[in-house]
Design an enzyme around this catalytic site. Structure first.
Site, PDB file in Angstrom:
ATOM      1  N   HIS A  58       0.948  -1.169  -0.208  1.00 16.89           N
ATOM      2  CA  HIS A  58      -0.217   0.068   0.060  1.00 16.89           C
ATOM      3  C   HIS A  58       0.896   1.271   0.108  1.00 16.89           C
ATOM      4  O   HIS A  58       2.058   1.182   0.552  1.00 16.89           O
ATOM      5  CB  HIS A  58      -0.711  -0.010   1.153  1.00 16.89           C
ATOM      6  CG  HIS A  58      -1.910  -0.795   1.310  1.00 16.89           C
ATOM      7  ND1 HIS A  58      -3.151  -1.093   2.198  1.00 16.89           N
ATOM      8  CD2 HIS A  58      -2.206  -2.195   0.327  1.00 16.89           C
ATOM      9  CE1 HIS A  58      -3.783  -1.981   1.770  1.00 16.89           C
ATOM     10  NE2 HIS A  58      -3.267  -2.738   0.906  1.00 16.89           N
ATOM     11  N   GLU A  60       0.818   3.477   1.948  1.00 15.06           N
ATOM     12  CA  GLU A  60       1.633   4.043   3.320  1.00 15.06           C
ATOM     13  C   GLU A  60       2.584   3.138   3.662  1.00 15.06           C
ATOM     14  O   GLU A  60       3.425   3.613   4.425  1.00 15.06           O
ATOM     15  CB  GLU A  60       0.591   3.906   4.321  1.00 15.06           C
ATOM     16  CG  GLU A  60      -0.853   4.841   4.047  1.00 15.06           C
ATOM     17  CD  GLU A  60      -1.964   4.224   3.587  1.00 15.06           C
ATOM     18  OE1 GLU A  60      -3.122   4.222   3.783  1.00 15.06           O
ATOM     19  OE2 GLU A  60      -1.731   3.195   2.558  1.00 15.06           O
ATOM     20  N   CYS A  88      -6.243   1.949   5.945  1.00 15.63           N
ATOM     21  CA  CYS A  88      -6.641   0.701   6.216  1.00 15.63           C
ATOM     22  C   CYS A  88      -6.278   0.341   7.685  1.00 15.63           C
ATOM     23  O   CYS A  88      -5.069   0.790   7.965  1.00 15.63           O
ATOM     24  CB  CYS A  88      -6.329  -0.509   5.153  1.00 15.63           C
ATOM     25  SG  CYS A  88      -5.006  -1.221   5.135  1.00 15.63           S
ATOM     26  N   CYS A  91      -2.339  -0.662   7.424  1.00 17.01           N
ATOM     27  CA  CYS A  91      -1.509   0.493   7.399  1.00 17.01           C
ATOM     28  C   CYS A  91      -1.553   1.450   8.707  1.00 17.01           C
ATOM     29  O   CYS A  91      -0.626   1.878   8.873  1.00 17.01           O
ATOM     30  CB  CYS A  91      -1.807   1.521   6.315  1.00 17.01           C
ATOM     31  SG  CYS A  91      -1.491   0.538   4.848  1.00 17.01           S
TER      32      CYS A  91
END
Length: 149
Positions: A58, A60, A88, A91
């Site tokens: 992701h 992040e 999410c 993260c």
């Protein structure tokens, strides 16, 4: 939730949006992230889950890895993450472990945002701010998924 400097937040959210556009161009979910530490961008990233065939890639996570490498350590104290969409749970937990000082996001994520699973996975001292350029961030996501259907 807390806003410190709207102009600064918008400036760095626009850089995160640039990262999100890179993701969209690569047919990745368009999420972008930037980490700022004492006035310097030390990490940036966008979703690479399809490119790397890695569910943890992701935006992040990419930015956290870059920032930790830049600093030479795992803690992101005195740093701010700007991300186009609410993190999410994965993260958000990683950001909690990093002890990042501040997290700023654009659009809420009503389907996978951390808030659906727990109240606060961040470090107890982390300051949260949301809604920075929310309409632009949300529109980028909506346009991406509309084209997929």
């Amino acid at each position: 939730m807390n806003k410190i400097d709207d102009n600064l937040d918008e400036r760095y959210m626009r850089i995160a949006l640039d990262e999100a556009h890179k993701a969209a161009e690569a047919d990745e979910v368009p999420v972008g992230a930037v980490i700022l530490c004492r006035g310097t961008i030390i990490g940036r990233g966008h979703n690479l889950t399809e490119t790397l065939t890695d569910v943890t890639a992701h935006a992040e996570m990419q930015a956290i890895t870059a920032a930790a490498s830049y600093l030479g350590g795992k803690y992101l104290i005195d740093c701010t993450l700007y991300v186009t969409v609410e993190p999410c749970l994965m993260c958000a937990a990683a950001l909690g472990w990093s002890q990042i000082s501040r997290v700023v996001w654009g659009a809420d994520d009503p389907k996978r945002g951390y808030h659906l699973f727990c109240e606060n996975p961040f470090h107890k001292k982390t300051i949260l701010a949301k809604g920075v350029l929310a309409d632009e961030c949300a529109a980028l996501m909506s346009d991406f998924f509309r084209k997929k259907r």
